[in-house]
Design a protein around this motif. Structure first.
Motif, PDB file in Angstrom:
ATOM      1  N   ARG A 130       0.834  -1.198   0.000  1.00  0.00           N
ATOM      2  CA  ARG A 130       0.000   0.000   0.000  1.00  0.00           C
ATOM      3  C   ARG A 130       0.873   1.254   0.000  1.00  0.00           C
ATOM      4  N   LYS A 131       0.263   2.364  -0.373  1.00  0.00           N
ATOM      5  CA  LYS A 131       0.926   3.658  -0.291  1.00  0.00           C
ATOM      6  C   LYS A 131       0.420   4.401   0.948  1.00  0.00           C
ATOM      7  N   PRO A 132       1.186   5.372   1.446  1.00  0.00           N
ATOM      8  CA  PRO A 132       0.817   6.052   2.699  1.00  0.00           C
ATOM      9  C   PRO A 132      -0.597   6.605   2.743  1.00  0.00           C
ATOM     10  N   LYS A 133      -1.129   7.084   1.611  1.00  0.00           N
ATOM     11  CA  LYS A 133      -2.464   7.667   1.625  1.00  0.00           C
ATOM     12  C   LYS A 133      -3.546   6.635   1.959  1.00  0.00           C
ATOM     13  N   ALA A 134      -3.226   5.357   1.806  1.00  0.00           N
ATOM     14  CA  ALA A 134      -4.186   4.294   2.103  1.00  0.00           C
ATOM     15  C   ALA A 134      -4.038   3.765   3.530  1.00  0.00           C
ATOM     16  N   LEU A 135      -3.228   4.418   4.355  1.00  0.00           N
ATOM     17  CA  LEU A 135      -2.969   3.957   5.716  1.00  0.00           C
ATOM     18  C   LEU A 135      -3.586   4.901   6.733  1.00  0.00           C
ATOM     19  N   SER A 136      -3.910   4.360   7.892  1.00  0.00           N
ATOM     20  CA  SER A 136      -4.342   5.199   9.011  1.00  0.00           C
ATOM     21  C   SER A 136      -3.120   5.871   9.634  1.00  0.00           C
ATOM     22  N   GLY A 137      -3.369   6.817  10.531  1.00  0.00           N
ATOM     23  CA  GLY A 137      -2.259   7.499  11.189  1.00  0.00           C
ATOM     24  C   GLY A 137      -1.374   6.546  11.969  1.00  0.00           C
ATOM     25  N   GLY A 138      -1.995   5.613  12.676  1.00  0.00           N
ATOM     26  CA  GLY A 138      -1.210   4.648  13.432  1.00  0.00           C
ATOM     27  C   GLY A 138      -0.373   3.747  12.549  1.00  0.00           C
ATOM     28  N   GLN A 139      -0.934   3.353  11.394  1.00  0.00           N
ATOM     29  CA  GLN A 139      -0.183   2.513  10.458  1.00  0.00           C
ATOM     30  C   GLN A 139       0.991   3.279   9.864  1.00  0.00           C
ATOM     31  N   ARG A 140       0.801   4.555   9.575  1.00  0.00           N
ATOM     32  CA  ARG A 140       1.905   5.357   9.037  1.00  0.00           C
ATOM     33  C   ARG A 140       3.040   5.479  10.047  1.00  0.00           C
ATOM     34  N   GLN A 141       2.699   5.625  11.319  1.00  0.00           N
ATOM     35  CA  GLN A 141       3.750   5.740  12.322  1.00  0.00           C
ATOM     36  C   GLN A 141       4.527   4.437  12.452  1.00  0.00           C
ATOM     37  N   ARG A 142       3.847   3.312  12.348  1.00  0.00           N
ATOM     38  CA  ARG A 142       4.557   2.030  12.402  1.00  0.00           C
ATOM     39  C   ARG A 142       5.500   1.874  11.211  1.00  0.00           C
ATOM     40  N   VAL A 143       5.092   2.376  10.049  1.00  0.00           N
ATOM     41  CA  VAL A 143       5.987   2.335   8.885  1.00  0.00           C
ATOM     42  C   VAL A 143       7.222   3.194   9.150  1.00  0.00           C
ATOM     43  N   ALA A 144       7.022   4.366   9.758  1.00  0.00           N
ATOM     44  CA  ALA A 144       8.158   5.236  10.070  1.00  0.00           C
ATOM     45  C   ALA A 144       9.118   4.562  11.043  1.00  0.00           C
ATOM     46  N   ILE A 145       8.583   3.850  12.020  1.00  0.00           N
ATOM     47  CA  ILE A 145       9.430   3.107  12.951  1.00  0.00           C
ATOM     48  C   ILE A 145      10.156   1.986  12.217  1.00  0.00           C
ATOM     49  N   GLY A 146       9.434   1.315  11.333  1.00  0.00           N
ATOM     50  CA  GLY A 146      10.058   0.245  10.554  1.00  0.00           C
ATOM     51  C   GLY A 146      11.176   0.739   9.672  1.00  0.00           C
ATOM     52  N   ARG A 147      11.037   1.938   9.129  1.00  0.00           N
ATOM     53  CA  ARG A 147      12.089   2.515   8.288  1.00  0.00           C
ATOM     54  C   ARG A 147      13.379   2.719   9.078  1.00  0.00           C
ATOM     55  N   ALA A 148      13.243   3.044  10.367  1.00  0.00           N
ATOM     56  CA  ALA A 148      14.432   3.176  11.215  1.00  0.00           C
ATOM     57  C   ALA A 148      14.993   1.820  11.605  1.00  0.00           C
ATOM     58  N   ILE A 149      14.101   0.865  11.867  1.00  0.00           N
ATOM     59  CA  ILE A 149      14.548  -0.456  12.311  1.00  0.00           C
ATOM     60  C   ILE A 149      15.426  -1.128  11.267  1.00  0.00           C
ATOM     61  N   VAL A 150      15.058  -1.034   9.995  1.00  0.00           N
ATOM     62  CA  VAL A 150      15.792  -1.762   8.958  1.00  0.00           C
ATOM     63  C   VAL A 150      17.234  -1.292   8.835  1.00  0.00           C
ATOM     64  N   ARG A 151      17.526  -0.064   9.249  1.00  0.00           N
ATOM     65  CA  ARG A 151      18.885   0.466   9.136  1.00  0.00           C
ATOM     66  C   ARG A 151      19.818  -0.096  10.202  1.00  0.00           C
ATOM     67  N   ARG A 152      19.258  -0.596  11.299  1.00  0.00           N
ATOM     68  CA  ARG A 152      20.049  -1.123  12.417  1.00  0.00           C
ATOM     69  C   ARG A 152      21.181  -0.163  12.793  1.00  0.00           C
ATOM     70  N   PRO A 153      20.835   1.048  13.175  1.00  0.00           N
ATOM     71  CA  PRO A 153      21.860   2.044  13.497  1.00  0.00           C
ATOM     72  C   PRO A 153      22.473   1.784  14.872  1.00  0.00           C
ATOM     73  N   GLY A 154      23.522   2.526  15.175  1.00  0.00           N
ATOM     74  CA  GLY A 154      24.125   2.421  16.499  1.00  0.00           C
ATOM     75  C   GLY A 154      23.260   3.050  17.571  1.00  0.00           C
ATOM     76  N   VAL A 155      22.495   4.101  17.181  1.00  0.00           N
ATOM     77  CA  VAL A 155      21.623   4.802  18.123  1.00  0.00           C
ATOM     78  C   VAL A 155      20.280   5.070  17.446  1.00  0.00           C
TER      79      VAL A 155
END
Length: 371
Positions: A130-155
């Motif tokens: 799906r694209k962001p416009k088809a998501l609820s606010g809560g679903q969009r925030q989980r995608v944003a968290i997932g975008r950070a998770i995949v990078r596996r940063p130091g912080v």
């Protein structure tokens, strides 16, 4: 993993406003640190300074053994999740989460595996196409968290990432973020104004007020031994009860105080900086008694396993909150009762709001705190 050190960090804007005032903190490898405080206290500003999105006016930021004040944000080894989603509207969820890995030149199979793991963690596998416009606010925030998770940063830097989620999903996401921290072992800094999030998620909490850090410590340490009245009143729900007290002197039972209405109470405090003090006592450390502070019941809230009774004591306008077990007989609004605090769990604050020294209290059970 990375460790961070903030040494006398300051932020002053061109108009002279001091947003951060001489903050020094150290965060160890793999630590989960929570910045908590009211709106406008500077916690998000400091997070953005760590990320490189705000200039540092004074002081030093160290990431591992490198002075990072002038290092570009993309080269600091950090990943930030904002309160706003900041997703690419023309990309699918899958592509949004994979974008940073593609830019870094990772292989397709590695990218797909990382996106799949993050999607499973966040329960958004069914949303990947799906694209962001088809998501609820809560679903969009989980995608944003997932975008950070995949990078596996130091912080990981989280700026109130759960504030747009509904109550049940916030609880689930707190569990998932705690589990993620244990799984990755990454250093995490989490900004929130929600003291429940702070108490349940952080290894340590830094309480902010007006650009300064009031106290840093483990959740129970701050809850049971607040350094000042601000910390005492900010952490805990309902907030700590405060009432004026006058020191009368010392005797075998400790420091004798007079509370409103003439009620006298002896507390085992080491000393008093002045005669005029403030008594602080949490709702769970008040009980009905045969004698004590006279008060009138205003309202009773039923929460199932417990009830919160709100009372007003004679001559004072401030409401007192008291927790009772849910099975106890319900007091009635308008009823006059006597209430008494547990002397071993009282707090005293001097005229500057600083806590007086007292003996170490017994630790409260975790179940009681979470209730």
């Amino acid at each position: 993993m990375s460790r961070l050190a903030l040494k006398h960090i300051g932020k002053v804007y061109d108009n002279g406003h001091v947003a951060i005032d001489d903050v020094s903190l150290e965060m160890a490898d793999g630590e989960f640190m929570v910045f908590v405080g009211p709106s406008g206290c500077g916690k998000s500003t400091l997070l953005r300074m760590i990320a490189g999105l705000e200039d540092i006016s004074s002081g030093e930021l160290w990431i591992d053994d490198k002075l990072a004040n002038d290092i570009e944000p993309a080269k600091r080894g950090l990943a930030m999740v904002f309160q706003s989603y900041a997703l690419y509207p023309h990309m699918t969820v899958r592509d949004n989460m994979a974008f940073s890995l593609k830019l870094a030149g990772h292989r397709r199979a590695e990218i797909d595996a990382a996106v799949r793991r993050a999607a499973q963690t966040l329960q958004i596998e069914h949303l990947l196409d799906r694209k962001p416009k088809a998501l609820s606010g809560g679903q969009r925030q989980r995608v944003a968290i997932g975008r950070a998770i995949v990078r596996r940063p130091g912080v990981f830097l989280f700026d109130e990432p759960l504030s747009n989620l509904d109550a049940s999903l916030r609880v689930q996401m707190r569990i998932e973020l705690a589990r993620l921290h244990q799984e990755l072992g990454s250093t995490m800094i989490y900004v929130t104004h929600d003291q429940v999030e702070a108490m349940t998620m952080g290894n340590r909490i830094a309480v902010f007020n007006a650009g300064r850090v009031e106290q840093v410590g483990a959740p129970l340490e701050l809850y049971q031994r607040p350094a000042n009245r601000f910390v005492a009143g900010f952490l805990g729900a309902p907030r700590m009860n405060f009432m004026p007290a006058r020191a009368l002197g010392r005797h075998a039972g400790g420091l004798e105080l007079e509370l409103p209405g003439g009620f006298r109470l002896a507390l085992p405090f080491i000393g008093a900086g002045s005669d005029e003090l403030t008594l602080g006592v949490r709702a769970e450390h008040l009980r009905f008694a045969e004698a004590g502070l006279a008060a009138t019941v205003q309202l009773v809230e039923h929460l199932g396993d417990q009830q919160i009774v709100y009372l007003r004591h004679a001559g004072e306008g401030e409401t007192i909150a008291m927790k009772l077990p849910g099975h106890e007989a319900e007091p009635r609004p308008g009823e006059r009762r006597f209430i008494a605090p547990d002397p071993l769990h009282c707090h005293l604050f001097d005229g500057d709001g600083l806590a007086l020294e007292r003996p170490e209290p017994a630790l409260r059970p975790a179940a009681e705190l979470s209730a």
